[in-house]
Scaffold this motif. Sequence first.
Motif, PDB file in Angstrom:
ATOM      1  N   MET A   1       0.842  -1.173   0.000  1.00 24.42           N
ATOM      2  CA  MET A   1       0.000   0.000   0.000  1.00 24.42           C
ATOM      3  C   MET A   1       0.890   1.241   0.000  1.00 24.42           C
ATOM      4  SD  MET A   1      -3.247   0.567   2.540  1.00 24.42           S
ATOM      5  CE  MET A   1      -3.040  -1.055   3.185  1.00 24.42           C
ATOM      6  N   ALA A   2       0.570   2.191  -0.885  1.00 28.01           N
ATOM      7  CA  ALA A   2       1.323   3.443  -0.949  1.00 28.01           C
ATOM      8  C   ALA A   2       0.360   4.621  -0.831  1.00 28.01           C
ATOM      9  CB  ALA A   2       2.092   3.522  -2.254  1.00 28.01           C
ATOM     10  N   TRP A   3       0.775   5.586  -0.068  1.00 28.36           N
ATOM     11  CA  TRP A   3      -0.008   6.798   0.149  1.00 28.36           C
ATOM     12  C   TRP A   3       0.706   7.954  -0.524  1.00 28.36           C
ATOM     13  CZ3 TRP A   3      -4.568   6.491   2.930  1.00 28.36           C
ATOM     14  CH2 TRP A   3      -4.797   5.274   3.577  1.00 28.36           C
ATOM     15  N   SER A   4      -0.067   8.866  -1.118  1.00 28.63           N
ATOM     16  CA  SER A   4       0.523  10.036  -1.772  1.00 28.63           C
ATOM     17  C   SER A   4      -0.489  11.174  -1.768  1.00 28.63           C
ATOM     18  CB  SER A   4       0.955   9.700  -3.205  1.00 28.63           C
ATOM     19  OG  SER A   4      -0.159   9.310  -3.984  1.00 28.63           O
ATOM     20  N   TRP A   5      -0.019  12.340  -2.192  1.00 26.75           N
ATOM     21  CA  TRP A   5      -0.856  13.531  -2.275  1.00 26.75           C
ATOM     22  C   TRP A   5      -0.964  13.984  -3.724  1.00 26.75           C
ATOM     23  CZ3 TRP A   5      -3.514  14.921   1.861  1.00 26.75           C
ATOM     24  CH2 TRP A   5      -3.039  14.566   3.117  1.00 26.75           C
ATOM     25  N   ARG A   6      -2.122  14.478  -4.098  1.00 27.61           N
ATOM     26  CA  ARG A   6      -2.311  15.151  -5.382  1.00 27.61           C
ATOM     27  C   ARG A   6      -2.505  16.630  -5.066  1.00 27.61           C
ATOM     28  NH1 ARG A   6      -7.467  13.629  -7.593  1.00 27.61           N
ATOM     29  NH2 ARG A   6      -6.526  11.608  -7.936  1.00 27.61           N
ATOM     30  N   PHE A   7      -1.774  17.485  -5.759  1.00 26.59           N
ATOM     31  CA  PHE A   7      -1.847  18.928  -5.530  1.00 26.59           C
ATOM     32  C   PHE A   7      -2.781  19.566  -6.553  1.00 26.59           C
ATOM     33  CE2 PHE A   7       2.924  18.636  -4.247  1.00 26.59           C
ATOM     34  CZ  PHE A   7       2.582  17.995  -3.083  1.00 26.59           C
ATOM     35  N   VAL A   8      -3.603  20.525  -6.092  1.00 23.73           N
ATOM     36  CA  VAL A   8      -4.498  21.259  -6.994  1.00 23.73           C
ATOM     37  C   VAL A   8      -4.266  22.756  -6.845  1.00 23.73           C
ATOM     38  CG1 VAL A   8      -6.263  19.452  -7.054  1.00 23.73           C
ATOM     39  CG2 VAL A   8      -6.429  21.259  -5.367  1.00 23.73           C
ATOM     40  N   ASN A   9      -4.535  23.485  -7.933  1.00 25.61           N
ATOM     41  CA  ASN A   9      -4.389  24.942  -7.903  1.00 25.61           C
ATOM     42  C   ASN A   9      -5.706  25.588  -7.475  1.00 25.61           C
ATOM     43  OD1 ASN A   9      -6.079  24.981 -10.182  1.00 25.61           O
ATOM     44  ND2 ASN A   9      -4.377  25.195 -11.617  1.00 25.61           N
ATOM     45  N   ALA A  10      -5.746  26.914  -7.506  1.00 24.59           N
ATOM     46  CA  ALA A  10      -6.931  27.644  -7.035  1.00 24.59           C
ATOM     47  C   ALA A  10      -8.167  27.358  -7.881  1.00 24.59           C
ATOM     48  CB  ALA A  10      -6.638  29.143  -7.022  1.00 24.59           C
ATOM     49  N   ASP A  11      -7.982  26.913  -9.140  1.00 28.71           N
ATOM     50  CA  ASP A  11      -9.109  26.565 -10.004  1.00 28.71           C
ATOM     51  C   ASP A  11      -9.569  25.131  -9.795  1.00 28.71           C
ATOM     52  OD1 ASP A  11      -9.114  29.104 -11.199  1.00 28.71           O
ATOM     53  OD2 ASP A  11      -7.580  28.488 -12.652  1.00 28.71           O
ATOM     54  N   GLY A  12      -8.918  24.410  -8.873  1.00 25.52           N
ATOM     55  CA  GLY A  12      -9.268  23.021  -8.612  1.00 25.52           C
ATOM     56  C   GLY A  12      -8.676  22.045  -9.606  1.00 25.52           C
ATOM     57  N   GLU A  13      -7.778  22.523 -10.465  1.00 23.95           N
ATOM     58  CA  GLU A  13      -7.142  21.672 -11.460  1.00 23.95           C
ATOM     59  C   GLU A  13      -5.910  20.993 -10.872  1.00 23.95           C
ATOM     60  OE1 GLU A  13      -6.270  24.466 -14.512  1.00 23.95           O
ATOM     61  OE2 GLU A  13      -8.346  24.661 -15.142  1.00 23.95           O
ATOM     62  N   THR A  14      -5.687  19.751 -11.261  1.00 30.92           N
ATOM     63  CA  THR A  14      -4.502  19.026 -10.816  1.00 30.92           C
ATOM     64  C   THR A  14      -3.260  19.709 -11.359  1.00 30.92           C
ATOM     65  OG1 THR A  14      -5.700  16.939 -10.746  1.00 30.92           O
ATOM     66  CG2 THR A  14      -3.307  16.808 -10.893  1.00 30.92           C
ATOM     67  N   MET A  15      -2.323  19.982 -10.475  1.00 33.49           N
ATOM     68  CA  MET A  15      -1.063  20.592 -10.885  1.00 33.49           C
ATOM     69  C   MET A  15      -0.150  19.489 -11.403  1.00 33.49           C
ATOM     70  SD  MET A  15      -0.632  23.279  -7.733  1.00 33.49           S
ATOM     71  CE  MET A  15       0.710  24.198  -8.476  1.00 33.49           C
ATOM     72  N   MET A  16       0.617  19.799 -12.447  1.00 31.81           N
ATOM     73  CA  MET A  16       1.510  18.832 -13.061  1.00 31.81           C
ATOM     74  C   MET A  16       2.960  19.215 -12.776  1.00 31.81           C
ATOM     75  SD  MET A  16      -0.811  16.956 -14.280  1.00 31.81           S
ATOM     76  CE  MET A  16      -0.558  15.895 -15.651  1.00 31.81           C
ATOM     77  N   ASN A  17       3.823  18.209 -12.690  1.00 25.40           N
ATOM     78  CA  ASN A  17       5.243  18.494 -12.498  1.00 25.40           C
ATOM     79  C   ASN A  17       5.928  18.570 -13.868  1.00 25.40           C
ATOM     80  OD1 ASN A  17       5.767  15.851 -13.312  1.00 25.40           O
ATOM     81  ND2 ASN A  17       5.881  15.099 -11.222  1.00 25.40           N
ATOM     82  N   ASP A  18       7.226  18.762 -13.879  1.00 28.08           N
ATOM     83  CA  ASP A  18       7.969  18.920 -15.128  1.00 28.08           C
ATOM     84  C   ASP A  18       7.928  17.677 -16.019  1.00 28.08           C
ATOM     85  OD1 ASP A  18       8.631  21.491 -14.386  1.00 28.08           O
ATOM     86  OD2 ASP A  18      10.594  20.921 -13.575  1.00 28.08           O
ATOM     87  N   GLU A  19       7.686  16.520 -15.432  1.00 26.59           N
ATOM     88  CA  GLU A  19       7.617  15.282 -16.201  1.00 26.59           C
ATOM     89  C   GLU A  19       6.229  15.054 -16.795  1.00 26.59           C
ATOM     90  OE1 GLU A  19       8.972  15.056 -12.847  1.00 26.59           O
ATOM     91  OE2 GLU A  19      10.862  15.569 -13.823  1.00 26.59           O
ATOM     92  N   GLY A  20       5.282  15.945 -16.505  1.00 32.28           N
ATOM     93  CA  GLY A  20       3.928  15.806 -17.031  1.00 32.28           C
ATOM     94  C   GLY A  20       3.037  14.873 -16.243  1.00 32.28           C
ATOM     95  N   THR A  21       3.446  14.521 -15.029  1.00 36.42           N
ATOM     96  CA  THR A  21       2.619  13.694 -14.164  1.00 36.42           C
ATOM     97  C   THR A  21       2.060  14.556 -13.035  1.00 36.42           C
ATOM     98  OG1 THR A  21       4.544  13.018 -12.876  1.00 36.42           O
ATOM     99  CG2 THR A  21       3.885  11.572 -14.686  1.00 36.42           C
ATOM    100  N   PRO A  22       0.988  14.123 -12.406  1.00 36.11           N
ATOM    101  CA  PRO A  22       0.401  14.929 -11.332  1.00 36.11           C
ATOM    102  C   PRO A  22       1.403  15.240 -10.223  1.00 36.11           C
ATOM    103  CG  PRO A  22      -1.126  13.233 -11.982  1.00 36.11           C
ATOM    104  CD  PRO A  22       0.172  12.940 -12.688  1.00 36.11           C
TER     105      PRO A  22
END
Length: 73
Positions: free
Chosen positions: A1-22
């Motif tokens: 089991m792995a736990w992680s966080w997804r980050f969202v911006n003020a518009d509620g959109e998933t923020m992406m990193n430089d590799e194009g993944t959430p």
Amino acid sequence: MAWSWRFVNADGETMMNDEGTPAGQGVEFPTQADAESWIGEHWRNLADSGVDGVTLLEDGREVYGPMSLQPPE
């Protein structure tokens, strides 16, 4: 089991990193408590860098969120 966080911006959109993944999902934690402890230590820096909210994931499944990183008004 792995736990992680997804980050969202003020518009509620998933923020992406430089590799194009959430953004946030690349860092995994062995337990929910570890993930929650980490966010408790880093939320201010995340908010300062443009993260408006976070969603906790367990193996890709949403557990809760998005949870705002903005101070209460």
